[in-house]
Design an enzyme around this catalytic site. Structure first.
Site, PDB file in Angstrom:
ATOM      1  N   HIS A   3       0.846  -1.203   0.000  1.00 51.81           N
ATOM      2  CA  HIS A   3       0.000   0.000   0.000  1.00 51.81           C
ATOM      3  C   HIS A   3       0.878   1.248   0.000  1.00 51.81           C
ATOM      4  CE1 HIS A   3      -3.897  -1.918   1.766  1.00 51.81           C
ATOM      5  NE2 HIS A   3      -3.413  -2.591   0.751  1.00 51.81           N
TER       6      HIS A   3
ATOM      7  N   PRO B 111      -3.679  -0.678  18.980  1.00 53.76           N
ATOM      8  CA  PRO B 111      -3.443  -1.057  17.577  1.00 53.76           C
ATOM      9  C   PRO B 111      -3.650   0.066  16.554  1.00 53.76           C
ATOM     10  CG  PRO B 111      -5.504  -1.992  18.368  1.00 53.76           C
ATOM     11  CD  PRO B 111      -4.839  -1.370  19.551  1.00 53.76           C
TER      12      PRO B 111
ATOM     13  N   LYS C  19       1.569  -0.585  15.157  1.00 54.71           N
ATOM     14  CA  LYS C  19       2.995  -0.645  15.529  1.00 54.71           C
ATOM     15  C   LYS C  19       3.416  -1.914  16.265  1.00 54.71           C
ATOM     16  CE  LYS C  19       3.918   2.296  13.432  1.00 54.71           C
ATOM     17  NZ  LYS C  19       4.841   2.310  12.329  1.00 54.71           N
TER      18      LYS C  19
ATOM     19  N   TYR D  53       4.101   6.085  10.477  1.00 53.53           N
ATOM     20  CA  TYR D  53       3.322   4.912  10.082  1.00 53.53           C
ATOM     21  C   TYR D  53       4.167   3.924   9.272  1.00 53.53           C
ATOM     22  CZ  TYR D  53      -0.940   2.314   9.113  1.00 53.53           C
ATOM     23  OH  TYR D  53      -1.898   1.336   9.071  1.00 53.53           O
TER      24      TYR D  53
ATOM     25  N   TYR E 145      -9.158   4.697   8.167  1.00 54.11           N
ATOM     26  CA  TYR E 145      -9.300   4.997   9.593  1.00 54.11           C
ATOM     27  C   TYR E 145     -10.380   6.077   9.700  1.00 54.11           C
ATOM     28  CZ  TYR E 145      -4.828   2.655  10.602  1.00 54.11           C
ATOM     29  OH  TYR E 145      -3.809   1.737  10.750  1.00 54.11           O
TER      30      TYR E 145
HETATM   31  C1  PHB Z   1      -5.360  -5.037  10.768  1.00 50.71           C
HETATM   32  O1  PHB Z   1      -5.453  -5.183   9.542  1.00 50.71           O
HETATM   33  O2  PHB Z   1      -5.580  -5.974  11.545  1.00 50.71           O
HETATM   34  C2  PHB Z   1      -4.994  -3.712  11.297  1.00 50.71           C
HETATM   35  C3  PHB Z   1      -4.635  -2.699  10.422  1.00 50.71           C
HETATM   36  C4  PHB Z   1      -4.291  -1.448  10.925  1.00 50.71           C
HETATM   37  C5  PHB Z   1      -4.307  -1.221  12.278  1.00 50.71           C
HETATM   38  C6  PHB Z   1      -4.656  -2.241  13.161  1.00 50.71           C
HETATM   39  C7  PHB Z   1      -4.998  -3.487  12.669  1.00 50.71           C
HETATM   40  O3  PHB Z   1      -3.991   0.011  12.755  1.00 50.71           O
END
Ligand code: PHB
Length: 394
Positions: free
Chosen positions: A72, A290, A294, A382, A198
């Site tokens: 990505h 999460p 990280k 990130y 997000y």
């Molecule tokens: C996930 O795909 O499980 C995932 C992706 C981004 C995050 C947390 C979990 O910030």
């Protein structure tokens, strides 16, 4: 039984360390509490930083990751019913790869076993002894039989609930509990967007992620002590549609649920990450919420430091790299802890917060999505900070 490095825990940290040591001619034994099927199938994180991918390639487990991982070049922040893209590639020259943690674990287990590695599952009653001597020992039960392992070093990669951290005298703990949890689902449906989304919504946070072109992974912010029974599938879908909705008609594809679970969110940092011949790695020493993706990346960064420090010890009898392990590891851990806290507070609604905090979060989202300086800050955190020992931000 004797080895050079005894590793407690067959998660990404323990397995990767054992593999990196093997490539440098250093012998290890891994002891894991669960069975192989359990560690290979538990659904966990899915985002690999640029440097994590490189480390896995160097460890010889890059093949399936390179063919099946989804690269990505950016991510989306969504609020007030509008989408805003952060272009990682343009802002930092780096990308991320979406590849499930359990896939990393499967690849590492296969690599360890192929190389004749000693990896034991269903090991219980682990106890650590003589950590402040140069002959530490581990005693345990393996499938009902008592066992003992003598080593030069013991690596505590046994997660947040493991026994290793408790062996560090004078441990200092920094902690923050967030007043909400994440409800995560895995759905048999093609992702509804090419990239992660997000989203902040008045009802709470939502995240759209994925595992493959046919499997979607999504999360919803729910109250702290929520009962999964309060969330039948129809309610989950309805809430995902609401929180992810945009004015330009975003459409979310539904599918049968393959997995469903609730995880509380916390920040936790323990220091020092070592005592005598015991060194901690990954969740055994630190947990991040999460939201910044990280957790596994930090575990892998710890292991890179450890692998280098142990190689220095075995090839040149250097003790200094081991001695300053905690200091170097914690620099990255605290940066990631701040980043994860920042992403979390910006994107979640806090039931104890007032309208003032709500406006601050929205002002911050507006700033992050319109200022090149702020979006670059998000992108560099990130996609992952540099790996050099004692890096600076310049
Ligand atoms: C996930 O795909 O499980 C995932 C992706 C981004 C995050 C947390 C979990 O910030």
């Amino acid at each position: 039984m004797r080895t050079q490095v005894a590793v407690i825990g067959a998660g990404p940290a323990g397995l990767l360390l054992s593999q990196l040591l093997h490539l440098q001619g250093i012998d290890s034994v891994i002891l894991e509490r669960r069975d192989r099927d359990y560690v290979e199938h538990r659904v966990r994180a899915g985002v690999l930083e640029h440097g994590t991918v490189e480390t896995l390639r160097e460890a010889g487990v890059g093949n399936r990751l390179d063919s099946e991982g989804l690269r990505h070049e950016g991510t989306e922040l969504r609020f007030a019913r509008a989408a805003h893209r952060i272009d990682f590639a343009e802002l930092t020259g780096r990308t991320i790869t979406v590849y499930g943690q359990q896939e990393v674990v499967k690849d590492l287990i296969a690599a360890r076993l192929d190389a004749g590695g000693d990896l034991r599952f269903e090991v219980t009653a682990v106890a650590l002894h003589d950590l402040d001597t140069d002959r530490p020992r581990v005693t345990f039960d393996h499938q009902g039989e008592p066992g003992a392992l003598e080593a030069d070093f013991v690596i505590g990669a046994d997660g947040f609930h493991g026994v290793s951290r408790r062996q560090v005298p004078g441990l200092r703990v920094y902690e923050r509990a967030y007043p909400f949890s994440w409800l995560g689902i895995l759905s048999e449906a093609p992702p509804s967007s090419q990239e992660l989304i997000y989203a902040r919504h008045a009802n709470g946070f939502a995240l759209h992620s994925m595992r493959s072109p046919t499997v979607t992974r999504m999360y919803l912010q729910v109250p702290l002590s929520e009962d999964i029974a309060a969330w039948p599938d129809e309610r989950i879908w309805s809430e995902l549609h609401t929180r992810l909705a945009t004015d330009d008609g975003f459409a979310l594809t539904e599918g049968p649920l393959l997995d469903k679970g609730i995880t509380p969110m916390r920040s936790f940092v323990a220091t020092p990450m070592q005592h005598g011949r015991l060194l901690l790695a990954g969740d055994a020493a630190h947990i991040v919420p999460p939201t910044g993706a990280k957790g596994m990346n930090l575990a892998i960064a710890d292991v890179r430091l450890l692998s280098h420090a142990l190689a220095g010890y075995y090839t040149e009898r250097r003790e200094d790299l081991l001695a300053d392990y905690t200091d170097f590891a914690l620099k990255r851990v605290w940066r990631a802890t701040h980043f994860s806290w920042w992403m979390t507070t910006m994107l979640h609604t806090d039931p104890h917060d007032d309208a003032f905090s709500e406006q601050l979060a929205l002002a911050q989202l507006d700033y992050v999505t319109t200022s090149r300086a702020m979006s670059t800050s998000l992108a560099e955190n990130y996609t992952g900070l540099p790996y050099e020992r004692g890096w600076s931000y310049r």
